[in-house]
Write an enzyme that holds these catalytic residues in place. Structure first.
Site, PDB file in Angstrom:
ATOM      1  N   HIS A 180       0.839  -1.191   0.000  1.00 23.25           N
ATOM      2  CA  HIS A 180       0.000   0.000   0.000  1.00 23.25           C
ATOM      3  C   HIS A 180       0.879   1.248   0.000  1.00 23.25           C
ATOM      4  CE1 HIS A 180      -2.357  -3.322   1.598  1.00 23.25           C
ATOM      5  NE2 HIS A 180      -3.404  -2.727   1.111  1.00 23.25           N
TER       6      HIS A 180
ATOM      7  N   GLU B  29     -17.228  -6.416  24.413  1.00 23.77           N
ATOM      8  CA  GLU B  29     -16.341  -7.579  24.475  1.00 23.77           C
ATOM      9  C   GLU B  29     -15.143  -7.406  23.553  1.00 23.77           C
ATOM     10  OE1 GLU B  29     -19.552  -7.703  23.581  1.00 23.77           O
ATOM     11  OE2 GLU B  29     -20.552  -8.564  25.329  1.00 23.77           O
TER      12      GLU B  29
ATOM     13  N   HIS C  93     -26.916 -17.963  24.059  1.00 20.02           N
ATOM     14  CA  HIS C  93     -25.902 -17.741  25.086  1.00 20.02           C
ATOM     15  C   HIS C  93     -25.109 -19.005  25.420  1.00 20.02           C
ATOM     16  CE1 HIS C  93     -27.941 -13.979  25.442  1.00 20.02           C
ATOM     17  NE2 HIS C  93     -27.284 -13.588  26.505  1.00 20.02           N
TER      18      HIS C  93
END
Lengths: 681, 681
Positions: free
Chosen positions: A35, A414, A476
């Site tokens: 890049h 999370e 869950h």
């Protein structure tokens, strides 16, 4: 943009920035991959940052009080490699730059932590670096509170692109940084309006300024090619009481035919166009050639930090010896001498008391004795503190008015938590652990993988590790998540069976220097199976004989975590029928795999039928069932074959056939030659 | 808050909302598990939404032009179940409510799609519902453009909590919604300031209003317990030219002793306190008892939509027959009759031409013939359009001025893309597929799992599926990701070896009604291995004999994707040495597992040594190596044992030992009895 006027206005700056641009252009062209546009576009901002602000010393790249520089837009790796080379990091030779993206070079396609000094974190998966950076900045605050401003006082600088800001994890990170007023965190946004698919507006029209302000940041908007504006913004940012985002309006691939286009994002390999770009910049030397004067001025920048580093060393030496030792020990990832004895004493007590506890509660008990002797631990949870049992009484809560607090309320983030914990571990001096429900491994995955790839010992506390969580139901209930973490290279997956194994798992997780750990812990209560005290850490062996057969050994039951006590109950049933049965607890497959053949054979000898019991899917178990002297037609699996269901835990285990009786029946069937394939073997 | 005054001001509203509150309180208390506070706090908003705005008909729950209601804060499932029961959804009986969270009940802990009518999507993992909703709203726009406003004209309403808004994926979703001016998307934010760990401010102080405005939304702030304000806000939202967020200031567990506390978030089971709460609401009937008058008024709300639905049916019937058929076929997830012949013709052409193509390019070729005959496909990529090869010439680009466009530039939002694609699939009438690099399975995981759990056929196009991507290095090289998707229940993982297998994989993925698919595609070019045309879809068998042994069959090479041509080359080497070798291509393990034993045995007979070749980790392969009539000491694996590296692809395959010669050598060693365990078997 009138590049000539730019060059004329700030000739020294311009030639230094050109050195970055030219090296990036040459290296990408030589590799025919990479890049080019980002390093070219952000060369001005990086030059001013390194020249006037970043506190660093290439001769002591791991100096603990250096400022951290994180290239969140990791695809622009040549920007970082060029800076490291130009400022004189010894390992970043011109040869390495020339070997960009080649086998054996330290100049990987994306910056890889551990490959070269000066790379603070592995970036490339977008959004990770900026989220790591929040952890770096938190670590700095915590360490400053613990050791004082004289020895801990540094900034964390980030270069982030549009991609980083579009990734959701960046929102978790920036709102966290805003919440905690991480004033020493400075993000330079490469505001070039270009992504791979085209202009940013194709997919996003977010008012980034408004967004950062809403998260509690200060925002400064500048011309990202003007060294005066860049310098002023950085100066202001350093004095801020809030984290600062500097929106650098830049041109990707500045001066190149591909400027301001998505083509400019990738590898610019057209020789003619590249020559023209260099001419536009006023760069006249050949490929990979940096004029001596420019190199010298860059070396001077690299030499700038030496005095500060030496002054810091003097200040550090004036710390009380105990503080210095703890500081150095934590940075070296050494555990305190007391740890082993502490864990042993705890184990003895628990073996004797034999409590019935969920392993998440066992974990809390362990942490209650470990945290006080390891001041480098930082605990936390993604809004499940009471469920993950991650908070112990002595930690204190990290907050704007309690920077020394060692417990973080991460919120419902999370992914951001995992990435920030990685940042803390990378910063050094801290051992972060953080909890969520095991099923939400899914949310944290990108950062968990990077911990493994970077070889850092972040600890992921994953509670509610099976259908044993009960009524919350299949959304869950982890089913495939043990397999997912076990499938990941360089990851210890601990699934302890009781309080003793939990203590042993923690000891190993906190002693690890290069491997992250997943602690798979139950919601539901479990009996103590290790009622006989052993000083030796049995989990370190990965798998071991928990209870051997009485009489002729006809069956081996293998289990982990909550299913070990089921295996013990099945053994009782079988023994009553005269079927000698061994129970092997397998809390950590990876450690067992590291054992030699002789030991593995002692634990898993050929001959007896084998049944594995685990409330997860079968994937991975075949090694232990058919392999290692086993036979497919003499083995069986008791576990999950699909997603779970919503009901009380005991009902689920019964309805889904994960019971001691089912395991015993499987043994009887196998001994009778009645093997059947699993529906999904 | 003065509840009596509230009740007096709007007695009819109040009693209806109380019915929700009471059912939620009773059901959670009976289950001794669940979340009471959210349904109690959002009962007012939900009541007004269902009473005055939501267009629905419980007697025709899948009426395509119904408004969609998505409970993103899925833990408040009792809110939804109460609404479905009260408005008269036949399957949501009082018995089901009483059996909340019990085995066999449709009232799971979190709303599970497919368990009960009226559940539009599975929620619980936070942030998913709001992100699904963006897909629902996009689907509505696309379908409206295709079929006209007379038959497609509905709203998507969401209730989201603080947790949903903290999850990073919500940022991806809301910026996408803002970018596309999804004016028929309305989010009601349950602004109750409480999370599990305590007040929201513990972990977050984001100005949510500023945040949504920065993403291009209109925001209306209201008292979430005032039916007049709620009604006015919804009325305004429906007229908006932007998506609307209604910030409902609410009290969690309103009127309960646990009001405004994190305790109120969970299960409120104290009988005395619950009785007191009911008294405070003015609710006087016994548990699960809804006074007849209240029930009648709720039933009237449920009956409200019948006329609209019937009117819609009349309008639908006036559509041209062809349009109706296509509409119904797409909703039924039936493929067009032409698909089979189209794929066959394509396969024939490709077998004859035998192009050397990366399978990502093969995939584009396949889509070029499929998309024109399946107007229900919607393609896209997370800012890797040119790399994922997901865009075909006829799709058009979805945009504010081209609502019928079938290609979405998702931006750098893998997670948001996956969740929104799920939303499109759930909406009905569309078949979404979207691409990213396979390594970023990690980012998309939470939504990929939910597609599997919900049994919806979303297609995930994962290109750059191994070290074969080369220089981008280990951050971008999937190693464990095949195992991760294979570990997930109800997921087809297709790893085609060439253009023919790619076409067959696409045919299966687009024919699936209940299973999502992962297409694992290469960056690097591959030869055509299926040079002999077969009309039969061989991938449907999961694994098949691509080339049999010449002479005595001594070895079986098993491979997938890019390694199938390596296996063919190894076979050539071995045949030259007189070692008869079969090559089994295994593009889809899950489908092979579904085959009967006799067929599996024909493909994988016992006897010959077996070598598996796959540029991923070994996990999962043991079933095919040791199991299924194989033996550990007669099998070997050629693949990855750790993360990859940055270098050109051909160098990596060679350096990491994944070559035809290595496979041939493994066969020779095994035939010579020189078995060795893997470093990580």
């Amino acid at each position: 943009m009138d590049l000539k006027a730019r060059a004329a206005a700030h000739p020294d700056h311009w030639s230094k920035a050109n050195a970055i641009r030219a090296l990036a252009l040459d290296a990408v062209a030589a590799a025919n991959s990479g890049h080019s546009g980002m390093p070219i576009g952000m060369a001005d901002a990086a030059t001013v940052l390194f020249e006037k602000h970043l506190n660093f010393d290439p001769t002591a790249p791991n100096w603990p009080d250096r400022d951290r520089f994180i290239l969140s837009a990791g695809h622009g790796s040549m920007l970082l490699y060029a800076l490291l080379h130009l400022t004189g990091y010894e390992d970043m030779t011109l040869e390495q730059i020339k070997n960009f993206r080649q086998w054996g070079a330290i100049t990987a396609g994306h910056p890889e932590y551990g490959h070269a000094t000066g790379i603070e974190t592995t970036t490339g998966p977008l959004g990770q670096g900026i989220s790591n950076a929040v952890g770096f900045a938190m670590a700095e605050e915590i360490q400053r509170a613990h050791y004082g401003k004289k020895v801990v006082d540094h900034y964390t600088y980030v270069i982030a692109g549009d991609g980083c800001l579009m990734e959701g994890v960046s929102q978790e990170a920036i709102t966290l940084a805003g919440r905690h007023q991480l004033s020493k965190l400075v993000v330079l946004w490469d505001n070039n309006n270009i992504t791979i698919d085209g202009p940013v507006s194709l997919s996003d029209r977010t008012d980034q300024v408004g967004r950062f302000v809403s998260a509690g940041w200060d925002v400064i908007e500048i011309d990202g090619h003007d060294p005066v504006e860049i310098d002023a913004a950085l100066t202001r940012a350093k004095k801020n009481q809030k984290p600062t985002m500097i929106a650098c309006k830049t041109h990707i691939a500045l001066g190149h035919a591909a400027q301001d286009t998505s083509k400019g994002h990738g590898a610019l390999t057209n020789a003619e166009q590249n020559t023209a770009a260099k001419a536009a910049w006023g760069w006249t030397t050949g490929p990979f050639e940096v004029p001596d004067a420019v190199l010298q001025s860059w070396h001077a920048i690299g030499a700038r930090g030496k005095a500060a580093r030496e002054a810091w060393e003097a200040r550090f030496d004036s710390l009380p010896r105990g503080k210095r030792e703890t500081f150095n020990r934590a940075y070296a990832l050494e555990v305190p001498k007391k740890l082993s004895a502490t864990v042993k004493a705890f184990k003895k007590q628990m073996s004797e008391g034999a409590p019935k506890l969920a392993t998440r509660a066992s974990s809390e008990k362990v942490l209650e004795v470990i945290n006080p002797i390891m001041p480098e631990t930082v605990g936390g949870s993604a809004d499940l503190t009471g469920s993950n049992n991650t908070k112990t009484s002595d930690l204190g809560v990290f907050d704007t008015d309690n920077r020394g607090g060692r417990y973080v309320y991460w919120g419902i983030r999370e992914h951001g938590m995992a990435a920030a914990m990685n940042g803390m571990a990378l910063h050094g001096g801290l051992r972060p652990y953080g909890g969520t429900f095991m099923c939400f491994t899914d949310y944290a995955r990108p950062a968990m993988r990077l911990a493994a790839l970077m070889k850092i010992p972040t600890v992921f506390v994953m509670t509610h590790d099976s259908i044993g969580l009960g009524e919350d139901g299949p959304t869950h209930q982890p089913v495939e998540h043990l397999a997912i973490s076990r499938a990941t290279p360089n990851t210890y997956v601990f699934r302890p069976a009781d309080t003793i194994e939990t203590a042993e798992s923690w000891e190993l997780a906190l002693s690890s220097k290069t491997t992250p750990s997943v602690l798979s812990l139950t919601r539901q209560g479990l009996p103590t199976v290790r009622t006989e005290h052993k000083t030796r850490n049995m989990v370190a062996q990965g798998a071991y004989v928990l209870a051997d057969a009485v009489g002729k050994r006809q069956a081996i039951l293998m289990a982990t975590g909550s299913e070990v006590s089921l295996a013990m109950a099945a053994r009782d049933i079988l023994h009553a029928e005269g079927i000698g049965t061994r129970v092997v607890s397998m809390p950590c497959w990876e450690l067992f795999e590291e054992q030699d053949e002789a030991l593995r054979k002692r634990v898993l000898p050929g001959g007896p039928v084998r049944v594995a019991i685990e409330a997860g899917i079968r994937m991975g178990w075949d090694r232990w069932l058919f392999g290692e002297r086993g036979k497919r037609e003499k083995s069986g699996f008791i576990g999950m074959h699909d997603f779970g269901a919503s009901a009380p835990a005991d009902v689920l285990f019964k309805e889904l056939g994960i019971t001691a009786e089912a395991a015993a029946q499987k043994v009887r069937d196998l001994l009778a030659g009645k093997w059947k394939p699993d529906t999904r073997v």
